[in-house]
Design a protein around this motif. Structure first.
Motif, PDB file in Angstrom:
ATOM      1  N   VAL A   1       0.857  -1.188   0.000  1.00  0.00           N
ATOM      2  CA  VAL A   1       0.000   0.000   0.000  1.00  0.00           C
ATOM      3  C   VAL A   1       0.889   1.232   0.000  1.00  0.00           C
ATOM      4  CG1 VAL A   1      -1.705   1.336   1.281  1.00  0.00           C
ATOM      5  CG2 VAL A   1      -1.904  -1.160   1.180  1.00  0.00           C
ATOM      6  N   ILE A   2       0.664   2.075  -0.991  1.00  0.00           N
ATOM      7  CA  ILE A   2       1.386   3.339  -1.119  1.00  0.00           C
ATOM      8  C   ILE A   2       0.403   4.443  -0.762  1.00  0.00           C
ATOM      9  CG2 ILE A   2       2.544   4.922  -2.709  1.00  0.00           C
ATOM     10  CD1 ILE A   2       3.157   2.403  -4.456  1.00  0.00           C
ATOM     11  N   ILE A   3       0.672   5.139   0.333  1.00  0.00           N
ATOM     12  CA  ILE A   3      -0.171   6.283   0.683  1.00  0.00           C
ATOM     13  C   ILE A   3       0.512   7.510   0.087  1.00  0.00           C
ATOM     14  CG2 ILE A   3      -1.283   7.606   2.507  1.00  0.00           C
ATOM     15  CD1 ILE A   3      -1.136   5.076   4.267  1.00  0.00           C
TER      16      ILE A   3
ATOM     17  N   TYR B   1       6.275   5.385   9.361  1.00  0.00           N
ATOM     18  CA  TYR B   1       6.184   4.505   8.183  1.00  0.00           C
ATOM     19  C   TYR B   1       7.318   4.801   7.228  1.00  0.00           C
ATOM     20  CZ  TYR B   1       1.737   3.017   9.899  1.00  0.00           C
ATOM     21  OH  TYR B   1       0.766   2.472  10.697  1.00  0.00           O
ATOM     22  N   ARG B   2       7.757   3.775   6.554  1.00  0.00           N
ATOM     23  CA  ARG B   2       8.891   3.938   5.648  1.00  0.00           C
ATOM     24  C   ARG B   2       8.490   4.716   4.405  1.00  0.00           C
ATOM     25  NH1 ARG B   2       9.443  -0.192   1.586  1.00  0.00           N
ATOM     26  NH2 ARG B   2       7.709  -1.632   1.703  1.00  0.00           N
ATOM     27  N   PRO B   3       9.436   5.401   3.810  1.00  0.00           N
ATOM     28  CA  PRO B   3       9.148   6.162   2.586  1.00  0.00           C
ATOM     29  C   PRO B   3       8.988   5.219   1.401  1.00  0.00           C
ATOM     30  CG  PRO B   3      11.479   6.295   3.100  1.00  0.00           C
ATOM     31  CD  PRO B   3      10.826   5.557   4.242  1.00  0.00           C
ATOM     32  N   CYS B   4       8.220   5.644   0.431  1.00  0.00           N
ATOM     33  CA  CYS B   4       8.091   4.873  -0.799  1.00  0.00           C
ATOM     34  C   CYS B   4       8.227   5.800  -1.985  1.00  0.00           C
ATOM     35  CB  CYS B   4       6.785   4.095  -0.853  1.00  0.00           C
ATOM     36  SG  CYS B   4       5.296   5.050  -0.604  1.00  0.00           S
TER      37      CYS B   4
ATOM     38  N   VAL C   1      -3.581  -3.688   7.234  1.00  0.00           N
ATOM     39  CA  VAL C   1      -2.474  -4.135   6.391  1.00  0.00           C
ATOM     40  C   VAL C   1      -1.207  -4.128   7.241  1.00  0.00           C
ATOM     41  CG1 VAL C   1      -1.095  -3.529   4.345  1.00  0.00           C
ATOM     42  CG2 VAL C   1      -3.597  -3.262   4.299  1.00  0.00           C
ATOM     43  N   PRO C   2      -0.371  -5.168   7.131  1.00  0.00           N
ATOM     44  CA  PRO C   2       0.863  -5.200   7.930  1.00  0.00           C
ATOM     45  C   PRO C   2       1.731  -3.954   7.713  1.00  0.00           C
ATOM     46  CG  PRO C   2       0.501  -7.308   6.856  1.00  0.00           C
ATOM     47  CD  PRO C   2      -0.517  -6.357   6.284  1.00  0.00           C
ATOM     48  N   HIS C   3       2.353  -3.510   8.788  1.00  0.00           N
ATOM     49  CA  HIS C   3       3.191  -2.304   8.784  1.00  0.00           C
ATOM     50  C   HIS C   3       4.230  -2.350   7.666  1.00  0.00           C
ATOM     51  CE1 HIS C   3       6.146   0.648  10.251  1.00  0.00           C
ATOM     52  NE2 HIS C   3       5.109   1.221  10.827  1.00  0.00           N
ATOM     53  N   ASP C   4       4.840  -3.516   7.451  1.00  0.00           N
ATOM     54  CA  ASP C   4       5.890  -3.624   6.434  1.00  0.00           C
ATOM     55  C   ASP C   4       5.353  -3.615   5.010  1.00  0.00           C
ATOM     56  OD1 ASP C   4       4.768  -6.182   6.561  1.00  0.00           O
ATOM     57  OD2 ASP C   4       6.687  -7.182   6.250  1.00  0.00           O
ATOM     58  N   LYS C   5       4.051  -3.572   4.853  1.00  0.00           N
ATOM     59  CA  LYS C   5       3.420  -3.505   3.523  1.00  0.00           C
ATOM     60  C   LYS C   5       2.855  -2.114   3.247  1.00  0.00           C
ATOM     61  CE  LYS C   5       3.817  -7.717   1.952  1.00  0.00           C
ATOM     62  NZ  LYS C   5       4.470  -7.987   0.679  1.00  0.00           N
ATOM     63  N   ILE C   6       3.166  -1.150   4.117  1.00  0.00           N
ATOM     64  CA  ILE C   6       2.686   0.222   3.947  1.00  0.00           C
ATOM     65  C   ILE C   6       3.885   1.151   3.832  1.00  0.00           C
ATOM     66  CG2 ILE C   6       1.436   2.141   5.012  1.00  0.00           C
ATOM     67  CD1 ILE C   6      -0.228   0.044   6.533  1.00  0.00           C
ATOM     68  N   CYS C   7       3.832   2.035   2.848  1.00  0.00           N
ATOM     69  CA  CYS C   7       4.829   3.093   2.759  1.00  0.00           C
ATOM     70  C   CYS C   7       4.117   4.400   2.454  1.00  0.00           C
ATOM     71  CB  CYS C   7       5.909   2.770   1.715  1.00  0.00           C
ATOM     72  SG  CYS C   7       5.323   2.663   0.017  1.00  0.00           S
ATOM     73  N   VAL C   8       4.787   5.505   2.728  1.00  0.00           N
ATOM     74  CA  VAL C   8       4.198   6.831   2.547  1.00  0.00           C
ATOM     75  C   VAL C   8       5.113   7.704   1.701  1.00  0.00           C
ATOM     76  CG1 VAL C   8       2.878   6.731   4.701  1.00  0.00           C
ATOM     77  CG2 VAL C   8       5.170   7.710   4.723  1.00  0.00           C
ATOM     78  N   THR C   9       4.490   8.558   0.894  1.00  0.00           N
ATOM     79  CA  THR C   9       5.259   9.535   0.136  1.00  0.00           C
ATOM     80  C   THR C   9       5.224  10.855   0.896  1.00  0.00           C
ATOM     81  OG1 THR C   9       3.432  10.451  -1.158  1.00  0.00           O
ATOM     82  CG2 THR C   9       4.490   8.435  -2.013  1.00  0.00           C
ATOM     83  N   THR C  10       5.907  11.836   0.388  1.00  0.00           N
ATOM     84  CA  THR C  10       5.909  13.151   1.023  1.00  0.00           C
ATOM     85  C   THR C  10       4.542  13.829   0.904  1.00  0.00           C
ATOM     86  OG1 THR C  10       6.754  14.148  -1.008  1.00  0.00           O
ATOM     87  CG2 THR C  10       8.378  13.524   0.674  1.00  0.00           C
TER      88      THR C  10
END
Length: 151
Positions: free
Chosen positions: A51-53, A139-142, A68-77
């Motif tokens: 999942v890309i937010i 959350y990690r960046p994507c 959704v599992p934490h490691d399956k989520i990333c966020v953009t700026t």
């Protein structure tokens, strides 16, 4: 040997493209009924999609964080999450806070998100927003690939 770094970079790039083919991209989602989002994100969790937010995700959309599992989520700026108390339409058409649904919603969020909400007075009828550095710390960046589907 000069071509080895180029080969590694290309392989990494291609691996990234393939991985993002199985991605759900959230761009402009104001939310809706809690049950609808629980079902939607259970399906995403089962599929193993990333999942890309990448924009606005508010209200019931934020259920993604607890489903959704934490490691399956990333966020953009550009990611911006909006939280508020759950509500039902009242008899006069006005929003009436639903304490039970609000507690259910709150309990779905990961600890860090609940702590952030608590530091801002909890879930109330007023929308509070999580974005920028505070969200990036959770959350990690994507990085986007135009082939990710928007939901």
């Amino acid at each position: 040997m000069k071509s080895l770094p180029t080969l590694l970079a290309t392989t990494t790039l291609l691996a990234g493209i393939g991985a993002s083919d199985a991605a759900v991209r959230i761009v402009e989602d104001p939310g809706g009924r809690i049950g609808t989002y629980v079902d939607k994100y259970k399906g995403v969790r089962s599929s193993g999609e990333m999942v890309i937010i990448d924009g606005f995700c508010a209200s019931a959309c934020t259920i993604v964080l607890g489903t959704v599992p934490h490691d399956k989520i990333c966020v953009t700026t550009r990611a911006k999450l909006g939280f508020h108390a759950a509500w039902d339409p009242g008899s006069s058409g006005r929003k009436t806070t639903n304490p039970g649904a609000t507690q259910t919603l709150y309990s779905m969020y990961p600890f860090e998100v609940r702590r952030w909400i608590d530091q801002r007075g909890g879930l109330t009828p007023r929308m509070i927003f999580l974005s920028g550095r505070q969200l990036a710390a959770m959350y990690r960046p994507c990085y986007l690939d135009s082939r990710a589907s928007s939901h």
